[in-house]
Design a protein around this motif. Structure first.
Motif, PDB file in Angstrom:
ATOM      1  N   LEU A 146       0.842  -1.190   0.000  1.00 43.93           N
ATOM      2  CA  LEU A 146       0.000   0.000   0.000  1.00 43.93           C
ATOM      3  C   LEU A 146       0.882   1.246   0.000  1.00 43.93           C
ATOM      4  CD1 LEU A 146      -2.676  -1.054   2.656  1.00 43.93           C
ATOM      5  CD2 LEU A 146      -2.731  -1.388   0.170  1.00 43.93           C
ATOM      6  N   THR A 147       0.262   2.382  -0.258  1.00 49.49           N
ATOM      7  CA  THR A 147       1.025   3.632  -0.319  1.00 49.49           C
ATOM      8  C   THR A 147       1.422   4.140   1.059  1.00 49.49           C
ATOM      9  OG1 THR A 147      -1.074   4.832  -0.385  1.00 49.49           O
ATOM     10  CG2 THR A 147      -0.005   4.342  -2.506  1.00 49.49           C
ATOM     11  N   CYS A 148       0.753   3.658   2.124  1.00 50.20           N
ATOM     12  CA  CYS A 148       1.106   4.056   3.489  1.00 50.20           C
ATOM     13  C   CYS A 148       0.574   3.004   4.453  1.00 50.20           C
ATOM     14  CB  CYS A 148       0.542   5.437   3.822  1.00 50.20           C
ATOM     15  SG  CYS A 148      -1.262   5.544   3.687  1.00 50.20           S
ATOM     16  N   ARG A 149       0.863   3.172   5.724  1.00 48.92           N
ATOM     17  CA  ARG A 149       0.419   2.205   6.723  1.00 48.92           C
ATOM     18  C   ARG A 149      -1.105   2.223   6.843  1.00 48.92           C
ATOM     19  NH1 ARG A 149       4.809   0.536   9.801  1.00 48.92           N
ATOM     20  NH2 ARG A 149       6.660   1.868   9.603  1.00 48.92           N
ATOM     21  N   SER A 174       2.069  -1.711   5.910  1.00 53.29           N
ATOM     22  CA  SER A 174       1.810  -1.269   4.533  1.00 53.29           C
ATOM     23  C   SER A 174       1.981  -2.403   3.524  1.00 53.29           C
ATOM     24  CB  SER A 174       2.747  -0.114   4.158  1.00 53.29           C
ATOM     25  OG  SER A 174       4.105  -0.539   4.234  1.00 53.29           O
ATOM     26  N   THR A 175       2.468  -3.572   3.967  1.00 52.27           N
ATOM     27  CA  THR A 175       2.658  -4.701   3.054  1.00 52.27           C
ATOM     28  C   THR A 175       2.147  -5.987   3.677  1.00 52.27           C
ATOM     29  OG1 THR A 175       4.867  -5.220   3.896  1.00 52.27           O
ATOM     30  CG2 THR A 175       4.735  -3.667   2.051  1.00 52.27           C
ATOM     31  N   THR A 176       1.896  -6.951   2.801  1.00 52.08           N
ATOM     32  CA  THR A 176       1.581  -8.306   3.233  1.00 52.08           C
ATOM     33  C   THR A 176       1.972  -9.251   2.107  1.00 52.08           C
ATOM     34  OG1 THR A 176      -0.114  -9.747   4.181  1.00 52.08           O
ATOM     35  CG2 THR A 176      -0.773  -8.382   2.318  1.00 52.08           C
ATOM     36  N   THR A 177       2.191 -10.509   2.428  1.00 49.21           N
ATOM     37  CA  THR A 177       2.564 -11.504   1.422  1.00 49.21           C
ATOM     38  C   THR A 177       1.522 -12.603   1.377  1.00 49.21           C
ATOM     39  OG1 THR A 177       3.914 -12.730   3.013  1.00 49.21           O
ATOM     40  CG2 THR A 177       5.028 -11.059   1.677  1.00 49.21           C
ATOM     41  N   VAL A 178       1.473 -13.271   0.227  1.00 48.66           N
ATOM     42  CA  VAL A 178       0.525 -14.352   0.025  1.00 48.66           C
ATOM     43  C   VAL A 178       1.197 -15.416  -0.831  1.00 48.66           C
ATOM     44  CG1 VAL A 178      -0.467 -13.256  -2.021  1.00 48.66           C
ATOM     45  CG2 VAL A 178      -1.805 -14.934  -0.760  1.00 48.66           C
ATOM     46  N   THR A 179       0.853 -16.671  -0.608  1.00 47.75           N
ATOM     47  CA  THR A 179       1.406 -17.773  -1.391  1.00 47.75           C
ATOM     48  C   THR A 179       0.644 -17.912  -2.707  1.00 47.75           C
ATOM     49  OG1 THR A 179       2.081 -18.964   0.599  1.00 47.75           O
ATOM     50  CG2 THR A 179       1.893 -20.244  -1.428  1.00 47.75           C
TER      51      THR A 179
END
Length: 332
Positions: free
Chosen positions: A60-63, A91-96
């Motif tokens: 994302l662009t910010c938290r 501001s980020t997340t990961t996915v499989t």
């Protein structure tokens, strides 16, 4: 209290009241003021083998001020959850990102959507090893073999066979034979075979290329091998070649002279060969003779006779032949 002093005290109290800010009141930060938008979608690996997985990062662009959902979508053969969530304060997340096995190389996309903003990433799936069963990946053969000899080849699968597998073998030439079926036993990746080359009963084959192909299902692997003329002594029916001699003047009475080179397509056998009176020793393939002509031939062609006899007196070649000659360049 005098009126002037009272006014001064009252003014000081009011001034203090204006500049004093309660401790519980804070100024909003830039992060708190930001309304998160979808910035990017990136893949850890852009190319994976079918049936394996990688990860995608949503940024994302910010938290995020609160837990924020991002919708996901993927092409056929690629699997992602319907939604992924960016935690509050992140501001980020990961996915499989998982893929399905495939028998062909294919390209697909992963898409992320948040508040009508779309971000895409391309993912390539390569052929899945051993799917649905092991297939040939290579054929090994020597670079060349002489006609009449046998070459040993080897077929390699892309993985170990869990059960015995049959692989079809073919040859592109009728002069080279291979078994129609090669069995690779369970627990092995390779199996060897014999490629048998034939030689003509008379004459000789020129060098040629043969393709040996191993096939299972729709997958195949191939190797090209050169077949060269057989190694054996010169015999009746074999051929020879000659050069194109350059003839130079010999004296002043019109004679010209040159060197004729005769090359056999097989070496001389035991005892050598007699070629028009010149001897080619055992194992040799050529001889040279000095030729004379009275006047340069007008059509630059000469017809001569060739006799080749082996050490036991057998006449192997007895025929006329024609060759081209060239006039020596004149001096300055």
């Amino acid at each position: 209290m005098p009126r002037s002093l009272a006014r001064l005290v009252l003014g000081m109290v009011l001034a203090t009241a204006v500049v004093t800010v309660p401790a519980s009141v804070t100024v909003p930060s830039a992060e708190a003021a930001c309304r998160p938008a979808l910035q990017s979608l990136t893949l850890a690996r852009g190319t994976v083998a079918g049936g394996t997985s990688t990860t995608a990062t949503v940024r994302l662009t910010c938290r995020a001020p609160r837990r924020t959902p991002v919708q996901l979508w993927a092409s056929t053969g690629i699997r992602v959850p319907a939604y992924v969530y960016v935690a509050r304060g992140r501001s980020t997340t990961t996915v499989t990102v998982r893929t399905s096995p495939t028998t062909v190389r294919s390209s697909g996309r992963v898409k992320a959507v948040h508040r009508q903003v779309v971000r895409r990433a391309t993912l390539v799936r390569t052929v899945t090893p051993c799917y649905p069963t092991p297939v040939p990946t290579s054929v090994a053969l020597p670079a060349y073999v002489h006609a009449g000899q046998t070459a040993t080849g080897m077929v390699t699968l892309d993985c170990v066979a869990k059960t015995s597998l049959a692989v079809s073998l073919t040859s592109s030439s009728s002069w080279v034979s291979v078994p129609g079926t090669l069995t690779i036993v369970a627990g092995r990746r390779t199996a060897s075979f014999r490629a048998v080359t034939k030689a003509p009963s008379t004459g000789s084959l020129p060098a040629f290329d043969v393709t040996i192909r191993a096939t299972r299902g729709r997958k195949s692997a191939a190797r090209v091998m050169q077949v060269r003329p057989e190694i054996r002594p010169f015999r009746a029916g074999d051929r020879f070649t000659v050069n194109e001699p350059v003839l130079t003047p010999e004296g002043t009475d019109g004679w010209v002279r040159g060197t004729l080179r005769i090359t056999l397509d097989h070496p001389a056998g035991p005892g050598g060969l007699d070629v028009n009176g010149s001897v080619i020793p055992e194992g040799g393939t050529w001889t040279e003779a000095t030729i004379y002509h009275h006047a340069y031939p007008p059509d630059s062609r000469v017809t001569d006779h060739l006799t080749i006899v082996d050490s036991t007196g057998n006449v192997l070649v007895h025929e006329d032949f024609t060759y081209v000659v060239h006039r020596a360049p004149e001096g300055p």
